[in-house]
Write a protein that holds these residues in place. Structure first.
Motif, PDB file in Angstrom:
ATOM      1  N   CYS A  13       0.838  -1.200   0.000  1.00  0.00           N
ATOM      2  CA  CYS A  13       0.000   0.000   0.000  1.00  0.00           C
ATOM      3  C   CYS A  13       0.871   1.247   0.000  1.00  0.00           C
ATOM      4  O   CYS A  13       2.099   1.170   0.018  1.00  0.00           O
ATOM      5  CB  CYS A  13      -0.903  -0.023   1.221  1.00  0.00           C
ATOM      6  N   THR A  14       0.233   2.394   0.043  1.00  0.00           N
ATOM      7  CA  THR A  14       0.976   3.651  -0.034  1.00  0.00           C
ATOM      8  C   THR A  14       1.731   3.968   1.253  1.00  0.00           C
ATOM      9  O   THR A  14       2.843   4.477   1.218  1.00  0.00           O
ATOM     10  CB  THR A  14       0.004   4.802  -0.367  1.00  0.00           C
ATOM     11  N   CYS A  15       1.147   3.640   2.421  1.00  0.00           N
ATOM     12  CA  CYS A  15       1.823   3.972   3.691  1.00  0.00           C
ATOM     13  C   CYS A  15       2.829   2.902   4.096  1.00  0.00           C
ATOM     14  O   CYS A  15       3.517   3.039   5.102  1.00  0.00           O
ATOM     15  CB  CYS A  15       0.797   4.228   4.797  1.00  0.00           C
ATOM     16  N   ARG A  16       2.873   1.793   3.320  1.00  0.00           N
ATOM     17  CA  ARG A  16       3.826   0.685   3.519  1.00  0.00           C
ATOM     18  C   ARG A  16       3.538  -0.156   4.769  1.00  0.00           C
ATOM     19  O   ARG A  16       4.371  -0.939   5.202  1.00  0.00           O
ATOM     20  CB  ARG A  16       5.283   1.181   3.520  1.00  0.00           C
ATOM     21  N   HIS A  17       2.347   0.008   5.343  1.00  0.00           N
ATOM     22  CA  HIS A  17       1.960  -0.855   6.463  1.00  0.00           C
ATOM     23  C   HIS A  17       1.765  -2.291   5.973  1.00  0.00           C
ATOM     24  O   HIS A  17       2.205  -3.241   6.614  1.00  0.00           O
ATOM     25  CB  HIS A  17       0.677  -0.321   7.106  1.00  0.00           C
ATOM     26  N   CYS A  81      -5.514  -1.727   3.000  1.00  0.00           N
ATOM     27  CA  CYS A  81      -4.671  -1.411   4.148  1.00  0.00           C
ATOM     28  C   CYS A  81      -5.551  -0.778   5.224  1.00  0.00           C
ATOM     29  O   CYS A  81      -6.326   0.130   4.935  1.00  0.00           O
ATOM     30  CB  CYS A  81      -3.573  -0.437   3.728  1.00  0.00           C
ATOM     31  N   CYS A  84      -4.042   3.266   5.430  1.00  0.00           N
ATOM     32  CA  CYS A  84      -4.203   4.228   4.321  1.00  0.00           C
ATOM     33  C   CYS A  84      -5.345   3.840   3.384  1.00  0.00           C
ATOM     34  O   CYS A  84      -5.700   4.601   2.495  1.00  0.00           O
ATOM     35  CB  CYS A  84      -2.890   4.405   3.553  1.00  0.00           C
TER      36      CYS A  84
END
Ligand code: ZN
Ligand code: ZN
Length: 162
Positions: A13-17, A81, A84
């Motif tokens: 995902c964008t926030c890398r979680h 996610c 995000c």
């Protein structure tokens, strides 16, 4: 490529979680120009890599599964996610989580998985010009007509013929 079976593809995902890895090439890649995909992506089409769920390995985080209406009326589960809310993949039609439609744009290197086919082009945005030489379907298609033999064999393992 000495051993194409060993290829893997990482994404997230964008926030890398949430981070995941496809542990092989997908079965097939649909580029869907339907109006539902246009709405869900906020764009002109969605690129979905179909792959067995057990070939999607989570490396970090745990996606949240959101029950979402679908064009078929049977619904779809979209894995997002929890932080995000970027959509990573979905599964369809109450089949259970055996086959995932992974959103190719969430891969770190989406250029490795270009579309194998264009579908629902009846509702394609008119400025999208398709000249990649891949089959163009006004609506859907029979996988037996277009998927490689190896992919059909893999699919038969998760959906045994009735
Ligand atoms: Zn995130
Ligand atoms: Zn679609």
């Amino acid at each position: 490529m000495a051993n194409p079976g060993s290829e893997t593809f990482d994404g997230g995902c964008t926030c890398r979680h949430v981070r995941y890895r496809l542990t092989s090439r997908p079965l097939f890649v649909n580029c869907c120009h339907c109006t539902w995909c246009q709405r869900e992506t906020g764009s002109a089409f969605a690129i979905n890599a179909m792959i067995e769920s057990d070939r999607v390995r989570l490396l970090a985080g745990e996606p949240e599964c959101i029950d979402t209406p679908s064009n078929s009326g049977k619904g779809q589960i979209i894995a997002r996610c929890p932080k995000c809310h970027i959509a990573l993949w979905s599964n369809y039609g109450g089949l259970g989580d055996v086959l995932r439609f992974v959103r190719v744009g969430t891969l770190d290197e989406p250029d490795h998985l270009p579309p194998d086919i264009h579908i629902f082009t009846a509702s394609k945005q008119p400025w999208v010009k398709l000249d990649d030489g891949k089959p163009v379907m006004k609506e859907y298609y029979k996988s037996a007509d277009y998927w490689p033999k190896e992919s059909l064999e893999r699919r038969a393992k998760i959906f045994p013929p009735r």
